[in-house]
Design an enzyme around this catalytic site. Structure first.
Site, short mmCIF file in Angstrom:
data_model
loop_
_atom_site.label_atom_id
_atom_site.label_comp_id
_atom_site.label_asym_id
_atom_site.label_seq_id
_atom_site.Cartn_x
_atom_site.Cartn_y
_atom_site.Cartn_z
N HIS A 64 1.33 3.91 1.91
CA HIS A 64 1.85 4.68 3.05
C HIS A 64 3.37 4.71 2.94
O HIS A 64 4.00 3.73 2.50
CB HIS A 64 1.41 4.06 4.38
CG HIS A 64 -0.01 4.41 4.75
ND1 HIS A 64 -0.78 3.64 5.59
CD2 HIS A 64 -0.78 5.48 4.40
CE1 HIS A 64 -1.97 4.22 5.73
NE2 HIS A 64 -2.00 5.31 5.02
N ASP A 91 5.93 4.38 4.80
CA ASP A 91 6.82 3.38 5.39
C ASP A 91 6.82 2.07 4.60
O ASP A 91 7.51 1.13 4.97
CB ASP A 91 6.48 3.15 6.87
CG ASP A 91 5.03 2.78 7.11
OD1 ASP A 91 4.17 3.22 6.33
OD2 ASP A 91 4.75 2.07 8.09
N HIS A 92 6.04 2.03 3.50
CA HIS A 92 6.02 0.82 2.67
C HIS A 92 6.49 1.08 1.24
O HIS A 92 6.68 0.13 0.48
CB HIS A 92 4.61 0.21 2.66
CG HIS A 92 4.21 -0.33 3.99
ND1 HIS A 92 4.20 -1.68 4.28
CD2 HIS A 92 3.88 0.30 5.15
CE1 HIS A 92 3.84 -1.85 5.55
NE2 HIS A 92 3.64 -0.67 6.10
N ASP A 100 -0.32 -3.91 5.68
CA ASP A 100 -0.90 -3.68 6.99
C ASP A 100 -2.38 -4.04 6.93
O ASP A 100 -3.04 -3.81 5.92
CB ASP A 100 -0.78 -2.21 7.36
CG ASP A 100 0.66 -1.74 7.50
OD1 ASP A 100 1.57 -2.54 7.43
OD2 ASP A 100 0.86 -0.51 7.65
N HIS A 144 -7.16 -1.85 5.53
CA HIS A 144 -6.33 -0.86 6.22
C HIS A 144 -6.96 0.52 5.95
O HIS A 144 -8.03 0.60 5.36
CB HIS A 144 -4.90 -0.97 5.67
CG HIS A 144 -3.88 -0.20 6.46
ND1 HIS A 144 -3.89 -0.16 7.83
CD2 HIS A 144 -2.82 0.55 6.07
CE1 HIS A 144 -2.87 0.60 8.24
NE2 HIS A 144 -2.21 1.04 7.19
N HIS A 148 6.09 -5.66 11.82
CA HIS A 148 5.44 -4.36 11.75
C HIS A 148 5.06 -3.87 13.15
O HIS A 148 3.95 -3.41 13.42
CB HIS A 148 4.20 -4.39 10.84
CG HIS A 148 3.79 -3.03 10.36
ND1 HIS A 148 2.86 -2.26 11.02
CD2 HIS A 148 4.21 -2.28 9.33
CE1 HIS A 148 2.70 -1.10 10.38
NE2 HIS A 148 3.52 -1.10 9.35
N HIS A 174 0.85 -1.19 0.00
CA HIS A 174 0.00 0.00 0.00
C HIS A 174 0.88 1.24 0.00
O HIS A 174 2.11 1.14 0.15
CB HIS A 174 -0.97 -0.02 1.19
CG HIS A 174 -0.33 0.07 2.54
ND1 HIS A 174 0.56 -0.87 3.03
CD2 HIS A 174 -0.47 1.01 3.53
CE1 HIS A 174 0.92 -0.53 4.26
NE2 HIS A 174 0.33 0.60 4.57
#
Lengths: 301, 301
Positions: A62, A64-65, A210, A140, A268, A60
């Site tokens: 975000h 941090d990914h 997530d 998510h 995570h 996804h």
């Protein structure tokens, strides 16, 4: 099957913790899964050969990914990559990532093939002669997919002692491996099961991050060998899972138990926790085979 | 004046070297200059307080100078930032960076003010009561600016012994600091220079990266206290400077010498070199006061 954890912490990277990224090695193929900021430095530290990565799967959008993606693509270029590179991720990834390169006049000198995902049901997104990859729709705050990597059933294994007994010529070996019975010169038929053994049980790996606890992914995960399921929180922070759409260690273990997977890896983690052992302890109240992801750790199954 | 080098290597980050980023501290203000991938991790390692950064200056839109920006902006949000943040950089930066946040539905909860630059001549882009910042037009493969940070001339310093001799009331001190003469009750005029000393010579810092040797920046840099000038190559690779639009250590030293700066810091080294001492040695054939930037190094002037 090998799994290298490059980063397994939630939200913002810190000096000692890295955001999500991991490398799955299956049948001599390397798959990069998620690509948080700093992934290329982690790949170097873990001595992963950049040239072996041909497929990148982003769960996804975000930061941090996927914030490590523009840098990794630029580095591929600087390293002289010529092979095409496939990127799988939510719709929007192509425009955002290519714009980051375009403003710097930094086109790649290799073909960059984006496979943008929108479906809310599981779909087959990659397949070759040995591996198939399916999406796992997750829940998510934004559109998110996990990924299921399934090794295909391999060839049957010759039982060479039995094969020799019947003096079967080498040119027939491939037929035996494919499951065919042997027909001898005198017309006798020798059943395949006498001449070969079952192929090894195929490996499968599911990456689920997530997501909030989502029981309807259980059928997709049935009997998977290794499941990585996010566990951002411990039970003491369960109240946060609804709003943030994250899971606890017990949520992850419950999915593992219901899907009867062989092994569960937790990861995570929220950076609020300093002792990861609590994640293992809580998950083990529900499921037996629990491992903790750690940055730089390699799992061999 | 303090300068923390977060990263000073060209092109792609490696496990032990970081792309361009540095923090200038001047008159209790922190300015972040360039923001390559991993800058936020470097800021943490160097224990820089994120909340003190209100202004970020990006030289150009090659990845090794700005790919750390989306991650840093996201982290500011996660840390609960409310103050506005100003970003100065080439036109195009706003769209690229905001799109990276937008695809993840990750709006900032603070005001993000972009100041996009297009001018090919030097311009004043920031000013407060103590500092002024000017662009330094450079010549690279894409539109690039260096930045000149100039401390304003401070107040004159009271010579308290002399001031007491004349029994000057405290309410007049600010006038003296501002350079006014003192008028005593009996009408006598005491010249300011008898009562105060000159303010400290103002600091100035110029950041010039990335650029080919460009002599017409010399007038802008005249008498600057500290000059950071890129030196991607040694003389042995001078043939590469034309195509890549980078400088050698001797180019940097020649600019320093012509502009009569006080100190020169070299950086933006190609990662092909393992021994940085050669950069210093080559530059010192032209200019005396040469320092080597190193990741994690702090200069205090």
């Amino acid at each position: 099957m090998k799994l290298k954890i490059l980063g397994c912490y939630a939200a913002t990277p810190r000096s000692m913790t890295n955001p999500s990224a991991q490398v799955l090695e299956l049948r001599n193929r390397l798959f990069l899964i998620d690509c948080g900021e700093g992934t290329q430095m982690q790949l170097r530290k873990q001595k992963v050969r950049f040239s072996k990565i041909d497929h990148i799967f982003i769960s996804h959008l975000h930061g941090d990914h996927f914030f490590g993606l523009p840098g990794l693509l630029s580095t591929f270029k600087l390293l002289g990559r010529e092979k095409e590179l496939h990127i799988y991720g939510p719709k929007g990834i192509k425009e955002a990532v290519t714009l980051m390169l375009k403003v710097g006049d930094s086109w790649t000198n290799y073909d960059l093939v984006f496979h943008e995902l929108e479906s809310k049901t599981s779909e087959l997104i990659f397949e070759d002669d040995a591996i198939a990859v399916y999406t796992i729709p997750l829940e998510h705050r934004i559109y998110t997919n996990g990924y299921l990597f399934k090794e295909k059933l391999g060839e049957r294994k010759l039982n060479i002692e039995e094969v020799r007994k019947y003096d079967i010529p080498v040119c027939d070996f491939q037929n035996l491996k494919n499951g065919k019975d042997a027909v001898l010169e005198d017309g006798r038929i020798i059943p395949n099961t006498l001449l070969t053994d079952n192929p090894p049980h195929p490996w499968s790996y599911a990456y689920c991050s997530d997501t909030v606890y989502k029981e309807d992914i259980v059928p997709l995960l049935q009997n998977v060998k290794v499941l990585y399921h996010e566990s951002t929180f411990l039970e003491s922070e369960r109240r946060l899972t609804g709003k943030t759409k994250h899971s606890t260690a017990i949520d992850a273990a419950t999915i593992a138990q219901k899907a009867q997977v062989s092994q569960l890896i937790l990861g995570h983690y929220s950076t609020r926790y300093t002792n990861l052992d609590h994640f293992k302890a809580e998950a083990e109240t529900v499921f037996d085979h629990v491992h903790l992801a750690e940055d730089g750790k390699e799992f061999q199954f």
